[in-house]
Design a protein around this motif. Structure first.
Motif, mmCIF file in Angstrom:
data_model
loop_
_atom_site.group_PDB
_atom_site.id
_atom_site.type_symbol
_atom_site.label_atom_id
_atom_site.label_comp_id
_atom_site.label_asym_id
_atom_site.label_seq_id
_atom_site.Cartn_x
_atom_site.Cartn_y
_atom_site.Cartn_z
ATOM 1 N N MET A 15 -12.238 -6.709 -1.916
ATOM 2 C CA MET A 15 -11.381 -6.773 -0.727
ATOM 3 C C MET A 15 -10.569 -5.478 -0.630
ATOM 4 O O MET A 15 -9.957 -5.035 -1.604
ATOM 5 C CB MET A 15 -10.437 -7.971 -0.797
ATOM 6 C CG MET A 15 -9.560 -8.119 0.442
ATOM 7 S SD MET A 15 -8.561 -9.631 0.419
ATOM 8 C CE MET A 15 -7.415 -9.262 -0.930
ATOM 9 N N PHE A 16 -10.597 -4.889 0.555
ATOM 10 C CA PHE A 16 -9.896 -3.646 0.803
ATOM 11 C C PHE A 16 -8.782 -3.877 1.818
ATOM 12 O O PHE A 16 -8.925 -4.684 2.747
ATOM 13 C CB PHE A 16 -10.862 -2.592 1.352
ATOM 14 C CG PHE A 16 -11.995 -2.263 0.424
ATOM 15 C CD1 PHE A 16 -11.919 -1.182 -0.429
ATOM 16 C CD2 PHE A 16 -13.150 -3.052 0.407
ATOM 17 C CE1 PHE A 16 -12.973 -0.879 -1.290
ATOM 18 C CE2 PHE A 16 -14.201 -2.754 -0.442
ATOM 19 C CZ PHE A 16 -14.114 -1.666 -1.296
ATOM 20 N N SER A 17 -7.695 -3.163 1.641
ATOM 21 C CA SER A 17 -6.597 -3.174 2.598
ATOM 22 C C SER A 17 -6.383 -1.749 3.078
ATOM 23 O O SER A 17 -6.064 -0.856 2.274
ATOM 24 C CB SER A 17 -5.323 -3.712 1.948
ATOM 25 O OG SER A 17 -4.221 -3.570 2.818
ATOM 26 N N ASN A 18 -6.586 -1.544 4.387
ATOM 27 C CA ASN A 18 -6.498 -0.182 4.942
ATOM 28 C C ASN A 18 -7.325 0.800 4.109
ATOM 29 O O ASN A 18 -6.879 1.895 3.761
ATOM 30 C CB ASN A 18 -5.042 0.277 5.025
ATOM 31 C CG ASN A 18 -4.255 -0.564 6.021
ATOM 32 O OD1 ASN A 18 -4.820 -1.148 6.948
ATOM 33 N ND2 ASN A 18 -2.941 -0.633 5.845
ATOM 34 N N ASP A 19 -8.552 0.363 3.763
ATOM 35 C CA ASP A 19 -9.554 1.171 3.049
ATOM 36 C C ASP A 19 -9.239 1.400 1.571
ATOM 37 O O ASP A 19 -9.978 2.115 0.895
ATOM 38 C CB ASP A 19 -9.775 2.524 3.740
ATOM 39 C CG ASP A 19 -10.391 2.371 5.119
ATOM 40 O OD1 ASP A 19 -11.197 1.440 5.297
ATOM 41 O OD2 ASP A 19 -10.045 3.167 6.019
ATOM 42 N N SER A 20 -8.184 0.793 1.037
ATOM 43 C CA SER A 20 -7.895 0.892 -0.393
ATOM 44 C C SER A 20 -8.277 -0.415 -1.082
ATOM 45 O O SER A 20 -7.955 -1.498 -0.582
ATOM 46 C CB SER A 20 -6.410 1.190 -0.626
ATOM 47 O OG SER A 20 -6.062 2.458 -0.088
ATOM 48 N N LEU A 21 -8.957 -0.304 -2.238
ATOM 49 C CA LEU A 21 -9.373 -1.500 -2.963
ATOM 50 C C LEU A 21 -8.155 -2.289 -3.400
ATOM 51 O O LEU A 21 -7.268 -1.765 -4.077
ATOM 52 C CB LEU A 21 -10.221 -1.117 -4.178
ATOM 53 C CG LEU A 21 -10.779 -2.276 -5.008
ATOM 54 C CD1 LEU A 21 -11.719 -3.143 -4.178
ATOM 55 C CD2 LEU A 21 -11.508 -1.761 -6.242
ATOM 56 N N LYS A 22 -8.127 -3.556 -3.019
ATOM 57 C CA LYS A 22 -6.967 -4.403 -3.286
ATOM 58 C C LYS A 22 -7.276 -5.497 -4.297
ATOM 59 O O LYS A 22 -6.416 -5.908 -5.073
ATOM 60 C CB LYS A 22 -6.484 -5.029 -1.977
ATOM 61 C CG LYS A 22 -5.139 -5.749 -2.056
ATOM 62 C CD LYS A 22 -4.705 -6.226 -0.686
ATOM 63 C CE LYS A 22 -3.339 -6.882 -0.719
ATOM 64 N NZ LYS A 22 -2.277 -5.892 -1.011
ATOM 65 N N PHE A 23 -8.520 -5.982 -4.310
ATOM 66 C CA PHE A 23 -8.879 -7.102 -5.182
ATOM 67 C C PHE A 23 -10.381 -7.084 -5.374
ATOM 68 O O PHE A 23 -11.143 -6.794 -4.448
ATOM 69 C CB PHE A 23 -8.439 -8.425 -4.551
ATOM 70 C CG PHE A 23 -8.499 -9.605 -5.486
ATOM 71 C CD1 PHE A 23 -7.419 -9.946 -6.271
ATOM 72 C CD2 PHE A 23 -9.649 -10.378 -5.570
ATOM 73 C CE1 PHE A 23 -7.468 -11.029 -7.139
ATOM 74 C CE2 PHE A 23 -9.715 -11.474 -6.427
ATOM 75 C CZ PHE A 23 -8.617 -11.798 -7.203
#
Length: 574
Positions: A254-262
């Motif tokens: 899962m990415f948030s604003n293209d950064s890996l979050k989970f």
């Protein structure tokens, strides 16, 4: 020198990407690989530890040693892997073969001798490297449907021999034998308010998010309006070519604003982690709907090694004016990928539904021991028995313990104790602590501890004292009393128990103990005449079955058999 450094870096990178041997092992079966179960998929109370080979709805297929090695362990059980075989290999890995119907002769002879010596069908044996060597490709067993199998198949595992950690079998070259051109399926997305001020789509409770499949195969989620801390979960599965069932996926990011979050990935895990599957999913929703939504957030840290590279525990903190795009990538082992895209927008709107906190007098602090007692019934909850703190319903009415409900997962066993001073010793022998669901009762092994009847459970619900005074049943023999069985290869009877369950079963021919194989799914126990315990002529059979509180049933009969091939069978009763 520069070329050497580049080569070493390339080699190290290649090893890091896939440190497992690709051509060392062969497939354990001679048929195409169409799995009915994949590594890591969530099962009841655990992650699946291997790969389930479909065996064309048949038993008896030859099972081959995946590589040279030796039989390190044998386990025969009525449940679990049933008839199972463990082969240790010199490269540091162990392969496991479960739900077998039988072992190869050289293995079976040893196992059967030990079973007769111990006078037990269930047995566990360990061997040294020089005792039962096997060669790659050698037939070591036949596939079956024993133990907790739901149909004919071979359960196949790889383990690190030293640590006993389980490893995804597809890492060892089996990927080449399994055709998979199908991308994973997405069956649902859910959003959760996690903080006290959390609201999602004007709700204080979890909300399903509508998904629309796009022409390119991706999914577009409806916009989420929220504030406070929130999290997502996803219901997803995979299916390889030639397979009809829904299997687990390999990786979710899962990415948030293209950064890996989970991220979680099913490469390897230990058996001690397996029960955390109940915290990995939305357990309460599963108990209600039978749908498994895999959480993409952590509410409270717990030791599950498949979860990696997560920031903020996968939670989104939605503050005033914020808008966050998210992307969820679901991948199978072959690289097929499905993408879900969406966005979360801050909304100041308050929840329309009022979340009622079921406040009780019994607040469980999950990281501490908890002890409760009422009306001579006590409950001890050890620390870390639950994943989160919560208000628990606890009451005793009419000698029934009401212990919350089964929608809360239990990780460690909880001890329940009843005062039994009012019961005579004769009645107490047949008494156990039962879990109650409607009109049905479930048996829990119960024992006397400090003068109280005690049991340990891993589910919540209703409990009360119950007695089992009914003996087991022995019925439906495969032969008529007094008949000749010369042409038969085996005989069988059925056994069952209506309440506490079968504890032991034994049989004797002419006073000699004989090995009876047990399949609890069909209630059948059977004996093979190839054991050569049968006498010439008349054979007197005695079967004894005991249930878990000591009720006993004995069945006696007799039959005739000759081992002489020139004899003429007499079909008349004797």
């Amino acid at each position: 020198m520069r070329l050497l450094i580049i080569f070493l870096l390339y080699t190290a990178l290649s090893f890091a990407q896939n440190p497992y041997p690709q051509d060392y092992f062969q497939s354990p079966l001679d048929i195409p690989l169409h799995p009915s179960g994949t590594f890591g998929e969530v099962r009841t109370n655990h992650f699946h530890a291997g790969l389930d080979y479909r065996t064309q709805q048949k038993t008896g297929l030859p099972v081959h040693a995946a590589a040279d090695g030796y039989v390190a362990r044998i386990k025969v059980s009525t449940y679990g892997y049933g008839t199972a075989l463990y082969v240790a290999h010199p490269n540091g890995y162990t392969t496991v073969y479960g739900h077998l119907s039988s072992y190869a002769d050289k293995i079976n002879d040893i196992v059967k001798a030990r079973q007769y010596k111990k006078e037990s069908f269930a047995i566990e044996l360990f061997f040294k490297p020089n005792e039962i060597p096997v060669e790659q490709g050698e037939v070591i067993a036949l596939s079956g449907n024993t133990g907790g199998s739901g149909g004919p198949h071979l359960h196949f595992e790889y383990r690190d021999s030293k640590t006993q950690k389980i490893i995804n079998p597809l890492h060892f070259g089996l990927k080449k034998l399994m055709i998979d051109t199908n991308a994973p399926r997405v069956k649902g997305l859910m959003v959760y308010p996690l903080s006290d001020d959390g609201v999602v789509n004007v709700s204080k409770t979890p909300v399903l998010v509508n998904l629309k499949r796009q022409t390119d195969g991706t999914y577009l989620a409806n916009k989420i309006f929220a504030k406070g801390k929130i999290g997502l979960s996803i219901n997803t599965s995979d299916r390889s070519n030639g397979s009809s069932g829904n299997n687990g996926v390999y990786k979710v990011e899962m990415f948030s604003n293209d950064s890996l979050k989970f991220k979680y990935v099913f490469d390897t895990f230990s058996f001690s982690e397996s029960r955390y599957a109940n915290n990995f999913i939305d357990y309460s929703y599963y108990r209600t709907t039978k749908k498994r939504f895999q959480k993409l957030f952590i509410k409270r840290a717990y030791p599950l090694s498949i979860v990696k590279n997560n920031t903020s525990d996968g939670q989104f903190d939605i503050t005033k004016g914020a808008e966050q795009d998210y992307k969820i990538e679901i991948s199978d082992f072959h690289g097929n990928k499905t993408i879900v895209k969406g966005s979360i927008v801050y909304s100041a709107n308050e929840a329309k539904d009022i979340k009622e906190i079921d406040s009780t007098s019994y607040f469980v602090k999950s990281r501490k021991d908890n002890f409760y007692t009422k009306n001579n019934i006590s409950v001890f909850i050890p620390k870390n028995a639950f994943y989160e703190d919560f208000y628990m319903d606890f009451d005793v009415k009419d000698s029934v313990l009401y212990l919350h409900n089964n929608r809360v997962p239990v990780h460690k066993k909880i001890k329940i104790s009843f005062n039994v001073d009012h019961l005579s010793s004769k009645v107490l022998q047949k008494t156990f602590i039962a879990d109650i669901a409607g009109n049905s009762k479930g048996y829990n092994r119960s024992y006397i501890d400090k003068g109280r009847l005690t049991t340990k459970v891993r589910t919540l619900g209703e409990f009360k004292l119950s007695q089992d005074v009914t003996s087991p049943k022995i019925y439906a023999p495969s032969f008529t009393k007094g008949k000749w069985l010369t042409k038969q290869e085996s005989f069988s009877v059925k056994i069952s128990d209506d309440l506490s369950g079968i504890a032991t079963f034994d049989a004797w021919l002419n006073g000699k103990w004989i090995l009876m194989h047990y399949d609890y799914k069909t209630n059948i126990i059977f004996h093979n005449f190839s054991d050569n315990v049968v006498d010439e002529g008349r054979n007197d059979l005695k079967v004894r079955v005991t249930d878990n509180v000591g009720n006993v049933t004995v069945y006696e009969s007799h039959f005739f058999r000759t081992q002489k091939t020139t004899s003429v069978e007499n079909d008349k009763d004797k």
